[in-house]
Scaffold this motif. Structure first.
Motif, short mmCIF file in Angstrom:
data_model
loop_
_atom_site.label_atom_id
_atom_site.label_comp_id
_atom_site.label_asym_id
_atom_site.label_seq_id
_atom_site.Cartn_x
_atom_site.Cartn_y
_atom_site.Cartn_z
N LEU A 58 0.87 -0.97 -0.04
CA LEU A 58 -0.04 0.01 0.17
C LEU A 58 0.97 1.32 0.15
O LEU A 58 0.66 2.28 -0.77
N GLU A 59 2.08 1.18 0.87
CA GLU A 59 2.82 2.48 0.82
C GLU A 59 3.43 2.65 -0.60
O GLU A 59 3.65 3.87 -0.98
N ARG A 60 3.98 1.42 -1.19
CA ARG A 60 4.35 1.84 -2.74
C ARG A 60 3.55 2.22 -3.68
O ARG A 60 3.56 3.10 -4.19
N MET A 61 2.42 2.00 -3.47
CA MET A 61 1.17 2.27 -4.34
C MET A 61 1.05 3.99 -4.00
O MET A 61 1.06 4.65 -4.85
N LEU A 62 1.17 4.46 -2.79
CA LEU A 62 0.98 5.73 -2.18
C LEU A 62 1.91 6.60 -3.08
O LEU A 62 1.68 7.88 -3.60
N ASP A 63 3.05 6.10 -2.84
CA ASP A 63 4.14 6.71 -3.18
C ASP A 63 4.28 6.95 -5.01
O ASP A 63 4.54 8.11 -5.40
N LEU A 64 3.65 5.96 -5.45
CA LEU A 64 3.77 5.95 -7.04
C LEU A 64 2.85 6.77 -7.59
O LEU A 64 3.13 7.59 -8.37
N TYR A 65 1.50 6.78 -6.88
CA TYR A 65 0.30 7.59 -7.46
C TYR A 65 0.61 8.96 -6.90
O TYR A 65 -0.23 9.97 -7.02
N GLU A 66 1.63 9.37 -6.13
CA GLU A 66 2.01 10.76 -5.36
C GLU A 66 0.67 11.10 -4.72
O GLU A 66 0.23 12.45 -5.00
N VAL A 67 0.31 10.38 -3.91
CA VAL A 67 -1.06 10.76 -3.05
C VAL A 67 -0.73 11.89 -2.08
O VAL A 67 0.35 11.35 -1.26
N PRO A 68 -1.20 12.91 -1.90
CA PRO A 68 -0.84 14.02 -0.89
C PRO A 68 -0.99 13.38 0.42
O PRO A 68 -1.76 12.50 0.90
N ALA A 69 -0.15 14.04 1.45
CA ALA A 69 -0.06 13.50 2.73
C ALA A 69 -1.41 13.30 3.46
O ALA A 69 -1.53 12.05 3.92
N GLY A 70 -2.29 14.08 3.47
CA GLY A 70 -3.35 14.13 4.15
C GLY A 70 -4.41 12.98 3.79
O GLY A 70 -5.15 12.07 4.32
N GLU A 71 -4.36 12.84 2.23
CA GLU A 71 -5.14 11.54 1.48
C GLU A 71 -4.77 10.40 1.99
O GLU A 71 -5.45 9.51 1.97
#
Length: 278
Positions: A58-71
């Motif tokens: 999940l962390e790798r996906m959030l990094d790849l998708y450049e999801v803002p910190a709050g989201e």
């Protein structure tokens, strides 16, 4: 949580991650390659809520998708819920209920019946007893589930609920006159809440964008995400593509414009309750 609740959050997480991937401009194949996964089948199953998402993935996906910190923080919460070990206690929680619990705004339109999120147990029982999707043994449980789904609406900081309904919904004696009267009285109390708005489209207004339809728009502020919930005779579906969401948002605006103002809608509801008391 029970297994149904865990599955509900797994589906919610999958839908949100799909939205994040699309916002990042990545196809399933492109995301699969950059994540070094063996097949795009995995991402399809994950986004469908069919499999769990390990924390590191999940962390790798959030990094790849450049999801803002709050989201990203909110999505991590969904991930934790989806990874919980189901308790031995059976918990009935639909994906719809999970969406309602996490929503910041809900817009619901019905033409012939009152919305699920406003129904009493008796009204829901009467409707579900005629459903082709609900087994007779499940009617009571599903009716209680509908009422349980309403809890966030009356909690502090609950979502804003905007209701537009056709006048026939106030006239159809679902469950009989007494059940309908109690239902309308319950609705009258609900619309007094500061987070609830209620409008009615009178029968004599003629044609409008939602004739014969019913739909609900569920919007989360964090992460920014909207899904459309619809029901048919045999199935329930969710849709969240930008074009579909924009179309339903436009339809809801037009339906609101076609409806009576909130004060006049409340007066119409009061008149109908009075008729049923006589």
């Amino acid at each position: 949580m029970g297994s149904a609740a865990v599955a509900a959050y797994r589906e919610l997480l999958g839908a949100v991650l799909r939205s994040c991937r699309e916002k990042a401009g990545l196809s399933p194949t492109q995301a699969t390659k950059q994540l070094n996964w063996y097949s795009s089948v995995k991402i399809a199953r994950l986004e469908a809520g069919a499999i769990k998402v390990p924390e590191d993935e999940l962390e790798r996906m959030l990094d790849l998708y450049e999801v803002p910190a709050g989201e990203a923080e909110k999505i991590r919460f969904f991930g934790e819920k989806a990874r919980e070990r189901p308790s031995r206690v059976t918990a009935s929680e639909s994906t719809f209920r999970a969406y309602v619990a996490e929503a910041s705004e809900i817009k619901t339109y019905t033409d012939q019946l009152l919305p699920d999120l406003t129904q009493t147990v008796d009204y829901a029982n009467a409707l579900l007893s005629t459903s082709l999707r609900t087994a007779p043994s499940d009617v009571g449980r599903e009716a209680r589930e509908r009422v349980e789904a309403q809890r966030p609406l009356t909690a502090a900081g609950g979502p804003d609920l905007h209701i537009v309904t056709g006048e026939p919904a106030l006239l159809r004696p679902v469950g009989g006159r007494l059940v309908l009267r109690m239902q309308l009285e319950y609705l009258r109390g609900l619309i007094e809440r500061p987070n609830v708005t209620f409008r009615v489209i009178p029968v004599d207004h003629g044609e409008h964008a939602g004739l014969g339809m019913a739909f609900t728009l569920l919007t989360m502020a964090v992460p920014a995400f909207t899904t459309i919930y619809t029901e048919s005779l045999t199935s329930i579906s969710y849709a969240d593509s930008r074009d579909e969401v924009d179309a339903y948002q436009l339809a809801f605006r037009r339906l609101t414009e076609a409806a009576l103002p909130a004060e006049d809608s409340a007066k119409l509801l009061d008149r109908r309750i009075d008729e049923l008391v006589q």
